[in-house]
Structures are given as structure tokens and as C-alpha cells.
Design an enzyme around this catalytic site. Structure first.
Site, PDB file in Angstrom:
ATOM      1  N   GLU A 140       3.885 -11.496  -6.347  1.00  0.00           N
ATOM      2  CA  GLU A 140       2.775 -11.629  -7.299  1.00  0.00           C
ATOM      3  C   GLU A 140       3.118 -11.125  -8.700  1.00  0.00           C
ATOM      4  O   GLU A 140       2.432 -11.450  -9.657  1.00  0.00           O
ATOM      5  CB  GLU A 140       1.536 -10.899  -6.756  1.00  0.00           C
ATOM      6  N   CYS A 159       5.271  -6.404   1.562  1.00  0.00           N
ATOM      7  CA  CYS A 159       5.706  -5.015   1.497  1.00  0.00           C
ATOM      8  C   CYS A 159       5.086  -4.195   2.632  1.00  0.00           C
ATOM      9  O   CYS A 159       5.406  -4.425   3.792  1.00  0.00           O
ATOM     10  CB  CYS A 159       5.393  -4.453   0.115  1.00  0.00           C
ATOM     11  N   TYR A 160       4.165  -3.284   2.347  1.00  0.00           N
ATOM     12  CA  TYR A 160       3.537  -2.536   3.455  1.00  0.00           C
ATOM     13  C   TYR A 160       2.900  -3.504   4.454  1.00  0.00           C
ATOM     14  O   TYR A 160       2.942  -3.288   5.668  1.00  0.00           O
ATOM     15  CB  TYR A 160       2.487  -1.559   2.894  1.00  0.00           C
ATOM     16  N   LYS A 181     -11.857 -12.095 -15.412  1.00  0.00           N
ATOM     17  CA  LYS A 181     -12.148 -12.300 -16.833  1.00  0.00           C
ATOM     18  C   LYS A 181     -11.566 -13.606 -17.373  1.00  0.00           C
ATOM     19  O   LYS A 181     -12.223 -14.327 -18.126  1.00  0.00           O
ATOM     20  CB  LYS A 181     -11.571 -11.131 -17.630  1.00  0.00           C
ATOM     21  N   GLY A 209       0.835  -1.195   0.000  1.00  0.00           N
ATOM     22  CA  GLY A 209       0.000   0.000   0.000  1.00  0.00           C
ATOM     23  C   GLY A 209       0.866   1.239   0.000  1.00  0.00           C
ATOM     24  O   GLY A 209       2.068   1.166   0.280  1.00  0.00           O
ATOM     25  N   ASP A 240     -19.082 -12.145 -21.615  1.00  0.00           N
ATOM     26  CA  ASP A 240     -19.728 -12.271 -20.313  1.00  0.00           C
ATOM     27  C   ASP A 240     -21.205 -12.644 -20.426  1.00  0.00           C
ATOM     28  O   ASP A 240     -21.670 -13.561 -19.755  1.00  0.00           O
ATOM     29  CB  ASP A 240     -19.571 -10.973 -19.514  1.00  0.00           C
ATOM     30  N   HIS A 276       7.664  -8.220  -3.948  1.00  0.00           N
ATOM     31  CA  HIS A 276       6.335  -8.568  -4.479  1.00  0.00           C
ATOM     32  C   HIS A 276       6.369  -9.923  -5.192  1.00  0.00           C
ATOM     33  O   HIS A 276       6.816 -10.000  -6.323  1.00  0.00           O
ATOM     34  CB  HIS A 276       5.865  -7.484  -5.445  1.00  0.00           C
TER      35      HIS A 276
END
Ligand code: XMP
Length: 562
Positions: A220, A131-132, A418, A104, A276, A218
Site C-alpha cells: 500500500e 505483514c503481521y 477527503k 500491526g 465538506d 507493504h
């Protein structure tokens, strides 16, 4: 035109770049036409899972929170993002197995810095602070965080100092990680030890014996190549998840949930042919068969063969209950003389609602309106941080229609990203070209014709658009590009064909790459592809004698020209 469609559409591309709705169109009509209408209260669906288990991301405003959730789901573990002030009662039904504290923008030593809710500690579940999130852990467990004198940003090499940690199973002793932080941990909280370090961060990873870990980098992002191993270790080895989040399970559970919820009720769905609304339709059809009626409004602003293909798929191949309305003339009449782009949108939106309502009323008593709302829309609706995202999101908010028609809203995809929707579509047997369709705007070709929309111009644009699509698919570029299309400008210029002087339209070709349509870059298409497109358009589409390629990014341009 001699294009082998099957060949053109076989484009094996594994990229999972798409995060927003591909068929925002229908909801956009509704939103525009009903702007200001009463908002229906969406039912909160619980996370679909056979044996419920979930990892909860506590969001501190990181740009990567959504990515963390997607990565966890790629490990086949259901994951939801909640804001740091979410009450426990909302989380408990998901049966969390562990928490991830996101990064963040805040600095933990600032008085207003957000902290983690006390329940994440009281439940004694594993926690991974990123991280944060790591600094939050350090602070709340009694460690010391200091403002970093210099920002560490970019690649670093992570060296393991305790390779036996369950977080590090199958990890290389040294690997590249992506850092982006300024503050750092000066003193670890009691009970924590250093598990790994980098040149600039002596405490790049810390942990205790209760499954609580903090990592400074990170895992991710793609720049941390072994990041998925760390996340997998956390969810499986530390949290003990079993990994039951598969699209097969999702389909099974959704079908039984829909059956229960709908009972003998009737559902209507506005089918657009986009990903969708198509997936929603097929899922509902499998659950409740002919209690579902799809209304497909053809506003006459679709691409060539689009209406026929959609009808073929749903009516002939899948045997679904489709009300097809060719309302082209109505829309065209209302668009006569209209030049302003927003007025075009508004008119199309209003007319769409009218046609949709008329058809829905003919069906008799209906109980539910189905919608293709996706998880990113749900998250974005919950946070109002980004104006741009709020705009995209607003396309999905059905205005007052369900309330006005006394319908309950059914949103079976509201927990999916998605790429998961595409997987569900494929698993349900939807054709490849439908599952991988590029986004197409609700107002269709009307916002790709600059100036007044006429029958003649629609035909010219359809011809040019057909060529662009064919060539892009033949070059196996379709799936790599966010959108590819032609625009019919209102410029005419002089040309020469044979011995004749011509005075014809200027067509612009637009091809962009993007992750979410909020920003986009113009695609560096190979010259030979551009040459073929240009050549074929001027030869095959009468009325056009010049083609240009749009080389502007978004911002400052938008993807569509209007
Ligand atoms: P822009 O042109 O704003 O487009 O960069 C961003 C994305 O939104 C789509 N778009 C629309 N979709 N109704 C829609 O359903 C609209 O009025 C509309 N305008 C733009 C556009 O195709 C792109 O994917």
C-alpha cells in the site's frame, strides 16, 4: 490589487495528500459550545454501492490501515476498515468479496497477540494478509512464526518464484518492495507454497489454492512502486470484484437514499464555505431541493471576500435556500478585551450556537441536521488509540445540538475519504477553488490575531492574508501546501519609510505541508515568493512595517499561532 483569480487558481496538481476535514470549523463551534452535551447516536449507513461489493480490512493497529483502504478504493472497489473483534453481523450487509488483514505492532507469538475472527475462514472468501496479517494467517493455519533476529526495514528486491500466481499478473519478475518487520515465517502452514522471496525473506509471499495469500512487505505504500498492481490483482483477479465504487455511483445512490430517508422532512445545514459542508449542501440540494436550508453565519472573522464568494456560489449560482446572517458585530462585541486563545474559541463557539439556533428556530419545524463527517473521523472515533487524533476528531463531533433541538443527524459523507469528497464536489459541479480549498479554522482570523481582536486588526490581517494567498496561488503553490496564512502579532517595531520613522505591526507568514494536520513541516517557500509577499504586505497594508517567516514545524509548534 491586480490579481487574475482564475489564473491564480488554476493549479493542476494531482497530489492526494489530504485526509482530514477541511472545514472542521462549524462542528468545532458546536463541540466547544456544547462540550459535555448528550451525544447523538449517528445512524450507521450501509456502504453506498450500486451492486454492493466490498473488501474488508481487518485492522490490527497498523499505521497503514487507512492507506490500504484508500488504495483499494482507488481500484474502484469499496473498502471498509473494521477492528479484528468486529462481529460478522456488522460486516455481512456490506457483501464482502474478500478480506485484507492489516499489519500491526504486535508479535504473533506473544500470548495476547490479536488473531483474525473465525468467520473470515468460515466464509471461504479470499484473504490477503499483509505483514503481521501474514503471520496471523501462518499461525491460524498451523505454520510457524519465529521472532526475527534482525529487523528488516526499508527497500528490498522481490523476486517472483511463481509468476503464474494471479496475485502477480502484470508484475515485473523483480521489483522494489517496502519491508518493515522483525518476526518471520519459519514454516508455512500445510497447503501453502512460496510465491516470491527477497534476500532476507525466503518466504516474502506465500499462498494456497483457495485464494489465501500472505505478503511480508507493504504493497500500500508509495515505496512499493508495483504495490497497486498487487492490490488490483487481489481485488479483481482473486476476489472477483467488478469495481463499481465510483463517485458517480456514490452520488446516484446517496441521492436516492437521502430522498428515502428524508421524505418530506426539512433539513438544516451549517454552511461554512469549506469543502465538506459545501459538498454536503450540494448533494442534499440535488436530492431534496428546497427542503434544505443552509444557515451561513458570518462571524466577521472570515478572509476578505470569503462571505461574498460563498453566497454567490450557493445562492446565485446554485439557487439554494440560504439564510445568511451577518453577526459580525455580535461576535466582535463579545470578543472585546479577550486575549486568551481558548477563551476566544469558547466565546466564538457559544455565540455561533446561539445565532445558529435563533435562525433555525425561525425556519419552523426542522427534522434533520446535516453534517460533513468524513470516514477518517468515523474510524478515529471508533479507536481511541491516538490522543492527537482524538483531538482532531473531536472537532467533528457535534455536541448536544441535534439532541437538544430534537434533530436527526444526517451524515452523507461519513463513508468517504477527503480526496473522494473533493471528487464528489467536482462531479457535482462545485467551483474548483471551493473543491480545493485549504482548511480554515472555525474561529477564523480571531486565532490569528495575537491579543485582543479589534475591527482595525481584522482589517490589517485581511490585507496581509490577501497578499499571502495571491502570491501563493500565483506561484502555483496553493494545492501543494496544507495551509498558508498570515498572523498579526501584537509586536510593534520601528521602521523607516521614505523620510519617516514608522512604528508598526509585525506580521508573521506561515506556510506548512502536512498530510493530516497532526504533524506539519514549515514549507521551504522560494525566496522570491517570500520576497514578493513581504514587499507587498509592507507596501499595501497600512500599519505593518515588518514581515517574518515562521520556520517551526509541528511539533513542537502548532499550525495556528493560538
Ligand atoms: P493546530 O494549530 O492545532 O491546528 O496545529 C491543526 C489544524 O486544526 C485547525 N484548527 C482549528 N480548526 N477550530 C477549527 O475548526 C479550531 O479551534 C482550530 N484550531 C486549529 C488548524 O487550522 C489546522 O488545520
Amino acid at each position: 490589487m491586480n490579481v487574475d483569480k482564475n489564473k491564480a487558481e488554476q493549479t493542476p496538481d494531482e497530489s492526494h495528500r489530504v485526509t482530514t476535514s477541511g472545514d472542521i470549523e462549524v462542528s468545532t463551534y458546536l463541540e466547544i459550545a456544547e462540550a459535555g452535551g448528550e451525544q447523538p447516536v449517528a445512524q450507521k449507513e450501509a456502504a453506498p454501492a450500486i451492486e454492493r461489493e466490498a473488501i474488508i480490512v481487518i485492522d490490527f493497529g497498523s499505521q497503514y490501515s487507512m492507506l490500504i483502504a484508500r488504495r483499494v478504493r482507488e481500484c474502484q472497489v469499496y473498502c471498509e476498515i473494521v477492528s479484528h473483534d468486529t462481529p460478522w453481523e456488522q460486516i455481512a450487509p456490506l457483501n464482502p468479496k474478500g478480506f485484507i488483514l492489516s499489519g500491526g505492532p504486535a508479535s504473533i507469538y506473544e500470548p495476547s497477540a490479536p488473531l483474525a475472527p473465525s468467520y473470515i475462514y468460515e466464509n471461504h472468501l479470499p484473504i490477503l494478509g499483509i505483514c503481521y496479517g501474514m503471520q496471523v494467517l501462518a499461525k491460524q493455519f498451523g505454520g510457524q512464526v519465529t521472532p526475527g533476529t534482525k529487523r528488516e526495514y526499508g527497500h528490498s528486491i522481490l523476486h517472483l518464484s511463481n509468476a503464474d500466481s494471479p496475485l502477480f499478473a502484470d508484475l515485473s519478475p523483480s521489483s522494489t518492495v517496502w519491508m518493515s518487520h522483525a518476526d518471520k515465517i519459519e514454516e508455512m502452514p500445510p497447503g501453502f507454497t512460496t510465491l516470491a522471496y527477497t534476500e532476507n525473506s525466503p518466504i516474502a509471499v506465500m499462498g494456497n489454492d483457495n485464494g489465501i495469500f500472505g505478503i511480508q512487505f507493504h504493497p500500500e505504500v508509495a515505496h512499493t512502486p508495483e504495490g497497486m498492481t498487487i492490490l488490483k490483482n487481489f481485488v479483481y483477479r482473486v476476489c472477483g470484484c467488478r469495481g463499481n465504487w465510483t463517485m458517480g455511483n456514490f452520488i446516484d445512490e446517496s441521492i436516492s437514499k437521502i430522498k428515502k430517508q428524508v421524505g418530506k422532512g426539512k433539513i438544516i445545514n451549517a454552511l461554512s464555505g469549506g469543502v465538506d459542508s459545501s459538498v454536503v449542501a450540494v448533494l442534499l440540494h440535488q436530492a431534496i431541493g428546497n427542503q434544505l436550508t443552509c444557515i451561513f453565519v458570518n462571524h466577521g472573522l472570515l478572509r476578505r471576500e470569503e462571505a461574498e464568494r460563498t453566497l454567490n456560489t450557493f445562492q446565485l449560482n446554485l439557487g439554494m435556500n440560504i439564510v445568511y446572517v451577518d453577526a459580525s458585530e455580535r461576535f466582535l462585541k463579545r470578543l472585546e478585551g479577550v486575549i486568551d486563545p481558548e477563551t476566544k474559541r469558547k466565546i466564538i463557539g457559544e455565540e455561533f450556537i446561539r445565532v445558529f439556533e435563533e435562525e433555525a428556530n425561525k425556519i419552523g419545524k426542522v427534522d434533520f441536521l446535516a453534517q460533513g463527517t468524513l470516514y477518517p473521523d468515523v474510524i478515529e472515533s471508533a479507536s481511541s488509540e491516538s490522543k492527537a487524533s482524538a483531538k482532531i476528531k473531536s472537532h467533528h463531533n457535534v455536541g448536544g445540538l441535534p439532541a437538544k433541538m430534537k434533530l436527526k443527524l444526517l451524515e452523507p459523507l461519513r463513508n468517504l475519504f477527503k480526496d473522494e469528497v473533493r471528487q464528489v464536489g467536482a462531479a457535482l459541479g462545485l467551483p474548483e477553488d471551493m473543491v480545493w480549498r485549504q482548511p480554515f479554522p472555525g474561529p477564523g482570523l480571531a486565532i490569528r490575531i495575537i491579543g485582543e481582536v479589534t475591527k482595525e486588526k481584522i482589517e490589517i490581517l485581511r490585507g496581509a492574508d490577501w497578499v499571502v494567498m495571491n502570491e501563493i496561488k500565483n506561484a502555483n503553490l496553493y494545492r501543494q501546501l496544507w495551509q498558508t496564512f498570515a498572523v498579526l502579532t501584537d509586536v510593534k517595531s520601528v521602521g523607516v519609510m521614505g523620510d519617516y520613522r514608522t512604528y508598526g505591526y509585525l506580521v508573521a507568514v506561515r506556510a506548512v505541508t502536512s498530510d493530516d494536520a497532526m504533524t506539519a513541516d514549515w514549507a521551504r517557500l522560494p525566496y522570491d515568493v517570500l520576497a514578493r509577499i513581504s514587499n507587498r504586505i509592507v507596501n499595501e497594508v497600512s500599519g505593518v512595517n515588518r514581515v517574518v517567516y515562521d520556520i517551526t514545524s509541528k511539533p513542537p509548534s502548532t499550525i495556528e499561532w493560538e
